[in-house]
Design a protein around this motif. Structure first.
Motif, PDB file in Angstrom:
ATOM      1  N   ARG A 216       0.838  -1.192   0.000  1.00 19.74           N
ATOM      2  CA  ARG A 216       0.000   0.000   0.000  1.00 19.74           C
ATOM      3  C   ARG A 216       0.877   1.248   0.000  1.00 19.74           C
ATOM      4  NH1 ARG A 216      -4.090  -0.006  -2.113  1.00 19.74           N
ATOM      5  NH2 ARG A 216      -5.111   1.577  -0.813  1.00 19.74           N
ATOM      6  N   GLN A 217       2.152   1.070   0.397  1.00 21.50           N
ATOM      7  CA  GLN A 217       3.074   2.201   0.472  1.00 21.50           C
ATOM      8  C   GLN A 217       4.443   1.768  -0.078  1.00 21.50           C
ATOM      9  OE1 GLN A 217       0.938   4.198   4.393  1.00 21.50           O
ATOM     10  NE2 GLN A 217       2.908   3.230   4.638  1.00 21.50           N
TER      11      GLN A 217
ATOM     12  N   ASN B 142      -2.290   2.846  -4.643  1.00 21.29           N
ATOM     13  CA  ASN B 142      -2.820   3.622  -3.522  1.00 21.29           C
ATOM     14  C   ASN B 142      -2.628   5.108  -3.823  1.00 21.29           C
ATOM     15  OD1 ASN B 142      -3.506   4.808  -1.114  1.00 21.29           O
ATOM     16  ND2 ASN B 142      -2.094   3.635   0.159  1.00 21.29           N
TER      17      ASN B 142
ATOM     18  N   TRP C 120      -1.214   7.362  -1.028  1.00 19.34           N
ATOM     19  CA  TRP C 120       0.239   7.274  -0.866  1.00 19.34           C
ATOM     20  C   TRP C 120       0.956   8.059  -1.951  1.00 19.34           C
ATOM     21  CZ3 TRP C 120       4.012   6.375   2.350  1.00 19.34           C
ATOM     22  CH2 TRP C 120       5.275   5.983   1.881  1.00 19.34           C
TER      23      TRP C 120
END
Length: 538
Positions: free
Chosen positions: A204-205, A331, A334
């Motif tokens: 996600r990051q 994401n 992000w």
């Protein structure tokens, strides 16, 4: 039919020629006179006589880093080979293929109390993956092949010591080319690729950390960053692999890198390392899943907690990952966070780079260098305050950056610049050095003049070992030994046949650097530099 015989010295040169070696760097000494004499009787390999053996080894290391080919240096026994060690340490630490050829005591004096004798194999053992003392003239080609293949295959240092009397001995052995290595395009096995993609898709990051080994895959990495929703950070060696205005590029990490990127990097959950071994403690995430791509498997294990290591070249592996991530749901939150980090840093860089006043702020000097050098210039960066300011401020284009990465020796800038200009004569080459680092190799200004090596040196002259002063100040210690007694660098340069330029005011920086770059002589720009405490010093 009987083969004509050659001396060992002649065979060394013939074999090096078949290995595409163009130069040998060194200092003449008693035990290598036979090799120097043979070099003088041919024109294919040039001997570059420097003022100190450390410079010879640093030049060999810098050439190997720049070209990927075999760098070669030579020295006599005793203090000669001992003086090589600093440059060999640099090559060892940064995985540069370097071969050192040194003279040894006459064969009947080895192991005795003969003057200057030392067991050279034990001496170079910490740095050399292969070191041997020649015991038979007939073995010269075999040991040279083994040394070159180890240096080039393992990206490391090898060493041959040769008894003084052996250089003139004749043998019937013949030089021969190294085996032709045909590069095959590596394709990830489906099962392995799926495992890698599974990990990447959990991110996600995500973050990509790229180094010098990613230069051939910069466009593919940009595409991957877009598809995966990742930001790109670089080591100092990765500067120039990506355009500074890339929306995904957050610039460098570590001391001298983007300070706003540190907090984002610490939050990354999956990190892809592309052609880099830089993993700066304190700046990196502790719980992230790490995937590393490198052509040499031993690099993958270099103190980095890697979960998946991919043995291969970035330019071959990254496109396969791009295909596998096609349609990935990145994401956006992000991505937005990383863009904010980039904008914050860009604004601060603009402010720092336009600092005014005299003595001149180091950030202003780096900005002036950025504005005046060619887009494809080669920058040789010395170790010290100049390293971190360059990493912090320089907004790269397509420049190559040479530096002493893990060894971090002062005095690297001038030797590296000379080697770079000899290897790539058509390129503009600029050394960015501190006054302390330059004084360690100052005598070799004469080497550049002797061989017509037209480089430009930019000296950040603050009469201080500024990095050490900053660290002492940060620890609350006494500032002992960090002040410098400097010569007039311009007068020294002019005495050595260089053009010299003094700079006192920031409004004349660009014009003065341009004047030096356009000189027909090697040129030195001495800049009165402010003693600025580096912001990230701990």
């Amino acid at each position: 039919m009987e083969h004509s015989k050659n001396t060992v010295a002649e065979l060394i040169i013939q074999q090096l020629q078949l290995m595409n070696v163009k130069r040998i760097y060194g200092v003449v000494g008693d035990t290598i006179i036979g090799l120097i004499d043979a070099l003088s009787n041919q024109e294919n390999i040039k001997f570059i006589a420097v003022k100190h053996e450390s410079v010879a080894a640093l030049m060999a290391s810098a050439e190997a880093k720049l070209t990927g080919g075999l760098g070669v240096c030579t020295a006599t026994m005793g203090p000669g080979v001992t003086n090589l060690l600093n440059g060999l340490g640099d090559a060892y630490s940064d995985k540069a293929p370097v071969l050192a050829i040194t003279g040894q005591a006459p064969s009947d004096k080895i192991g005795t109390d003969f003057q200057q004798y030392v067991n050279q194999q034990e001496l170079v053992k910490p740095f050399a993956s292969y070191s041997v003392n020649l015991t038979s003239p007939d073995a010269i080609i075999e040991v040279m092949h083994k040394a070159a293949q180890k240096s080039l295959g393992q990206r490391g240092v090898t060493h041959l010591s040769i008894p003084k009397d052996f250089f003139d001995k004749k043998t019937e052995v013949r030089p021969r080319r190294l085996p032709l290595l045909v590069k095959s395009t590596s394709s990830l096995e489906e099962e392995s690729k799926n495992r890698i993609l599974e990990v990447m898709k959990t991110a996600r990051q995500p973050m990509i950390l790229a180094g010098a080994g990613a230069r051939g895959a910069s466009e593919a990495i940009e595409m991957l960053a877009d598809t995966w929703g990742a930001a790109i950070l670089t080591s100092l060696g990765g500067k120039g692999a990506f355009e500074a205005n890339s929306p995904n590029l957050l610039q460098g990490i570590g001391e001298g890198g983007n300070p706003y990127a540190k907090s984002a990097f610490l939050e990354a959950d999956v990190v892809l390392l592309a052609g880099v071994t830089w993993w700066p403690e304190g700046y990196v995430p502790t719980d992230a899943k790490i995937i590393q791509i490198d052509s040499n498997f031993d690099k993958i294990e270099k103190s980095i907690p890697v979960e998946i290591g991919i043995k291969g070249n970035t330019e071959e592996v990254i496109p396969q990952l791009n295909l596998g991530l096609k349609g990935h749901n990145k994401n956006d939150e992000w991505v937005g966070r990383c863009r904010e980090v980039k904008e914050l840093w860009s604004a601060q860089l603009e402010q720092e780079g336009n600092s005014e006043g005299s003595p001149i702020h180091p950030a202003r000097i780096i900005r002036a260098i950025e504005r005046t050098i060619d887009p494809d210039a080669i920058l040789a960066i010395d170790t010290g305050d100049v390293t971190v300011w360059t990493n912090r401020i320089l907004r790269q284009q397509n420049q190559r950056v040479l530096f002493s990465g893990y060894w971090r020796t002062m005095g690297f800038g001038l030797p590296a610049a000379m080697a770079a200009k000899l290897a790539e004569s058509e390129k503009q080459v600029v050394a960015v050095v501190g006054d302390g680092g330059l004084q360690m190799t100052l005598a070799d200004l004469l080497t550049a003049k002797r061989y017509g090596i037209k480089i430009t040196i930019i000296v950040l002259n603050n009469e201080s070992l500024q990095m050490e002063r900053d660290k002492i100040k940060a620890e609350g210690g006494d500032e002992v030994g960090v002040g410098l007694t400097n010569p007039d660098f311009v007068k020294v340069a002019e005495a050595c046949g260089w053009k010299g330029v003094h700079v006192e005011e920031d409004n004349s920086l660009e014009a003065s650097i341009t004047e030096a770059l356009q000189s027909e002589l090697p040129a030195l720009v001495d800049i009165r530099t402010a003693q600025i405490f580096f912001p990230e010093t701990e």
